[in-house]
Design an enzyme around this catalytic site. Structure first.
Site, PDB file in Angstrom:
ATOM      1  CB  CYS A 110       8.825   2.158   3.043  1.00  0.00           C
ATOM      2  SG  CYS A 110       7.645   1.644   4.296  1.00  0.00           S
ATOM      3  CG  LEU A 113      -0.374   0.173   2.627  1.00  0.00           C
ATOM      4  CD1 LEU A 113       0.015   1.587   2.970  1.00  0.00           C
ATOM      5  CD2 LEU A 113      -1.379  -0.324   3.623  1.00  0.00           C
TER       6      LEU A 113
HETATM    7  N1  LIG Z   1       4.000   2.651   6.183  1.00  0.00           N
HETATM    8  C1  LIG Z   1       3.880   2.130   4.997  1.00  0.00           C
HETATM    9  O1  LIG Z   1       3.402   2.737   4.037  1.00  0.00           O
HETATM   10  C2  LIG Z   1       4.318   0.700   4.752  1.00  0.00           C
HETATM   11  C3  LIG Z   1       3.942   0.084   3.564  1.00  0.00           C
HETATM   12  C4  LIG Z   1       4.330  -1.233   3.341  1.00  0.00           C
HETATM   13  C5  LIG Z   1       5.092  -1.892   4.300  1.00  0.00           C
HETATM   14  N2  LIG Z   1       5.456  -1.263   5.440  1.00  0.00           N
HETATM   15  C6  LIG Z   1       6.227  -2.029   6.432  1.00  0.00           C
HETATM   16  O2  LIG Z   1       5.336  -2.446   7.455  1.00  0.00           O
HETATM   17  C7  LIG Z   1       5.996  -2.453   8.741  1.00  0.00           C
HETATM   18  C8  LIG Z   1       5.224  -1.576   9.702  1.00  0.00           C
HETATM   19  O3  LIG Z   1       5.239  -0.257   9.212  1.00  0.00           O
HETATM   20  P1  LIG Z   1       4.292   0.872   9.806  1.00  0.00           P
HETATM   21  O4  LIG Z   1       4.468   2.057   8.934  1.00  0.00           O
HETATM   22  O5  LIG Z   1       2.941   0.303  10.030  1.00  0.00           O
HETATM   23  O6  LIG Z   1       5.013   1.083  11.231  1.00  0.00           O
HETATM   24  P2  LIG Z   1       4.411   1.850  12.514  1.00  0.00           P
HETATM   25  O7  LIG Z   1       5.583   2.312  13.281  1.00  0.00           O
HETATM   26  O8  LIG Z   1       3.371   2.809  12.073  1.00  0.00           O
HETATM   27  O9  LIG Z   1       3.664   0.703  13.321  1.00  0.00           O
HETATM   28  C9  LIG Z   1       4.332  -0.365  13.943  1.00  0.00           C
HETATM   29  C10 LIG Z   1       3.663  -0.607  15.294  1.00  0.00           C
HETATM   30  O10 LIG Z   1       4.166  -1.806  15.854  1.00  0.00           O
HETATM   31  C11 LIG Z   1       4.142  -1.644  17.279  1.00  0.00           C
HETATM   32  N3  LIG Z   1       5.001  -2.654  17.901  1.00  0.00           N
HETATM   33  C12 LIG Z   1       6.359  -2.743  17.847  1.00  0.00           C
HETATM   34  N4  LIG Z   1       6.764  -3.820  18.535  1.00  0.00           N
HETATM   35  C13 LIG Z   1       5.666  -4.411  19.048  1.00  0.00           C
HETATM   36  C14 LIG Z   1       5.447  -5.583  19.833  1.00  0.00           C
HETATM   37  N5  LIG Z   1       6.469  -6.358  20.212  1.00  0.00           N
HETATM   38  N6  LIG Z   1       4.172  -5.899  20.172  1.00  0.00           N
HETATM   39  C15 LIG Z   1       3.141  -5.127  19.779  1.00  0.00           C
HETATM   40  N7  LIG Z   1       3.293  -4.023  19.023  1.00  0.00           N
HETATM   41  C16 LIG Z   1       4.536  -3.668  18.646  1.00  0.00           C
HETATM   42  C17 LIG Z   1       4.592  -0.228  17.479  1.00  0.00           C
HETATM   43  O11 LIG Z   1       4.213   0.274  18.757  1.00  0.00           O
HETATM   44  C18 LIG Z   1       3.894   0.503  16.320  1.00  0.00           C
HETATM   45  O12 LIG Z   1       2.653   1.051  16.719  1.00  0.00           O
HETATM   46  C19 LIG Z   1       7.422  -1.998   8.461  1.00  0.00           C
HETATM   47  O13 LIG Z   1       8.219  -3.135   8.288  1.00  0.00           O
HETATM   48  C20 LIG Z   1       7.305  -1.238   7.159  1.00  0.00           C
HETATM   49  O14 LIG Z   1       8.500  -1.264   6.431  1.00  0.00           O
HETATM   50  C21 LIG Z   1       5.063   0.013   5.700  1.00  0.00           C
END
Ligand SMILES: NC(=O)c1ccc[n+]([C@@H]2O[C@H](COP(=O)([O-])OP(=O)(O)OC[C@H]3O[C@@H](n4cnc5c(N)ncnc54)[C@H](O)[C@@H]3O)[C@@H](O)[C@H]2O)c1
Length: 464
Positions: free
Chosen positions: A278, A165
């Site tokens: 990312c 996304l």
């Molecule tokens: N943001 C984007 O557009 C996007 C798109 C595709 C992929 N990704 C990938 O998805 C992953 C997440 O990205 P995001 O943007 O959602 O990150 P984010 O920081 O918005 O959310 C991650 C969440 O995980 C929580 N967390 C961390 N450790 C935890 C644990 N042990 N138990 C419970 N909760 C925990 C954090 O508190 C945080 O709220 C990353 O690897 C990123 O590269 C992100």
């Protein structure tokens, strides 16, 4: 106890930009599944339970409200969630590691590994574990290794299902994705887990968009997809620098090359540089992987995409400084837009952060305006304290300014009353359009000194 009212219990660990929207969409499309989203961040979970969601995405609130408390639940009780789940999606953050071996390039997998250990400690039944976070190749294998160390004789099948996304259009992307990629081991249990996931997505996504692969291809595809997207931006940005010197117009060049169906017209907009959590992280992760395997030329090739992006920030500030008589010390510069792109409140790795830092180093008086991202901007720039001013209202931000710079392509900036802004600015009034969003000829006629990106400037006074 698992809730038997539902076909399956799905858990998502991590309620961020990926976890929240993706699980809301699954809950909305699949009322037969119970979806629980857990996070260690109490404030975030509390916000998901209100109408002030912790992230802004067009259309997200409506979908959350439809499913919340019916088959979509938010909680901080990670252990309970794990215990009850049949399928666990992991969407925790995987930032660039900033310490020790691989610092500045490799992925920091501490949050990821912690979830693996939580799952191992708490589980009482077999589970499918779905990697949603972006991870280095072979992380699924590492996770399986951790999960197989227990003495509970449970079966954990780890599959890779990277998220593609784009923030700002997340709900549209989730509803009608170009593709959903599911990677698994090609064993009997691997194929069974893969099919379970296919069955969920097939509730609203045509089968020909559900593509499958082996685990490593899936993990690598996510890193490569982001690297290719970022490469397009750095490529056109590199050409924007040349356009400014040879009186070419980068929009015309992009249009001319984009009409070639082999090239295509997407992601060819010159700008102040890519941002978001990312692109940079994933390229550096790819670079690190290549270096680890001795592929130094391949690593250097991809690393230059990031360097070109940094150069674009530097170049933008150089243009501002040079245009404004080689000094911006004490000059009020209004930055319109701080989010890394339009329609999101996310400022992670936003070009605006780096541009602000460079302007502050030149002792400019920076004012930041953004319709959704002021809160995050304040956090990003907290070290500057009261030296930076924040004004949600763009007119207030520009009042008394020597220059306005457009850093985010918010639609609202197209329709501002630029005559009113001009009248309230110091003269000569400069406008630096880092997104080529505005009508430059019109601005010039109003009286502005106009500096688009990748096009010759429109200036009233000529240098001699
Ligand atoms: N943001 C984007 O557009 C996007 C798109 C595709 C992929 N990704 C990938 O998805 C992953 C997440 O990205 P995001 O943007 O959602 O990150 P984010 O920081 O918005 O959310 C991650 C969440 O995980 C929580 N967390 C961390 N450790 C935890 C644990 N042990 N138990 C419970 N909760 C925990 C954090 O508190 C945080 O709220 C990353 O690897 C990123 O590269 C992100």
């Amino acid at each position: 106890m698992p809730d038997k009212k539902f076909k399956k219990n799905l858990l998502c660990i991590g309620a961020g930009y990926v976890g929240g929207p993706t699980m809301a969409m699954i809950a909305y499309k699949c009322p037969q599944y119970k979806i629980t989203v857990v996070d260690v961040d109490k404030d975030k979970i509390a916000a998901w339970q209100t109408d002030q969601l912790p992230i802004y995405e067009p259309g997200l609130l409506d979908i959350v409200k439809t499913a919340r408390d019916k088959n979509l639940f938010f909680s901080t009780n990670v252990d309970k969630g794990i215990k009850e789940a049949d399928i666990i999606f992991i969407s925790v953050n995987t930032p660039t590691k900033m310490f020790g071996e691989g610092a500045g390039k490799s992925a920091d997998l501490q949050y990821w590994e912690k979830t693996a250990r939580d799952i191992l400690r708490v589980s009482e039944s077999d589970k499918i574990i779905v990697e949603r976070s972006t991870l280095p190749v072979k992380t699924a294998i590492a996770m399986e290794r951790i999960l197989s160390t227990g003495d509970k004789a449970l079966n954990f099948e780890v599959i890779s299902n990277p998220e593609f996304l784009a923030e700002g259009t997340a709900m549209k992307d989730l509803e009608k994705p170009d593709r959903v990629l599911i990677g698994s081991k090609e064993t009997e249990s691997g194929m069974k887990a893969r099919n379970e996931l296919v069955e969920i997505y097939a509730n609203w996504i045509p089968r020909d968009r559900l593509i499958t692969s082996n685990l490593m291809s899936s993990e690598l595809s996510k890193l490569v997809a982001n690297s290719f997207l970022a490469q397009r931006i750095s490529s056109i940005n590199s050409i924007s620098a040349l356009c400014e010197i040879v009186d070419a117009n980068v929009t015309e060049v992009a249009n001319a090359i984009g009409k070639d169906s082999r090239i295509g017209d997407k992601f060819l907009k010159a700008s102040v540089g890519f941002g978001g959590s990312c692109f940079k992280k994933d390229i550096l992760n790819l670079v690190y992987l290549c270096e680890q395997f001795g592929l130094y030329e391949v690593a250097a090739y991809w690393e230059y995409i990031v360097k070109m992006n940094d150069y674009q920030h530097t170049r933008f500030v150089q243009t501002i400084t040079r245009a404004m008589f080689n000094t911006i010390a004490g000059k009020r510069i209004a930055l319109l837009g701080f989010a890394f792109k339009a329609n999101t409140s996310d400022t992670r790795e936003s070009a605006a952060i780096y541009i602000t830092q460079k302007l502050m180093a030149e002792k400019a008086k920076v004012v930041i305006s953004d319709p959704k991202a002021i809160k995050n901007a304040r956090k990003d720039l907290k070290d500057y304290g009261n030296d930076i001013e924040y004004q949600e209202d763009p007119y207030k931000a520009a009042k008394g300014a020597h220059a306005v710079a457009i850093l985010t392509e918010w639609d609202l900036y197209k329709d501002l009353d630029y005559e009113k802004i001009y009248n309230d600015m110091e003269k000569p009034a400069f406008i630096f359009d880092g997104r080529n969003l505005l009508d430059h000829a019109k601005l010039f006629d109003i009286g502005y000194e106009v500096y688009p990106l990748g096009k010759p400037p429109l200036i009233h006074f000529k240098e001699v």
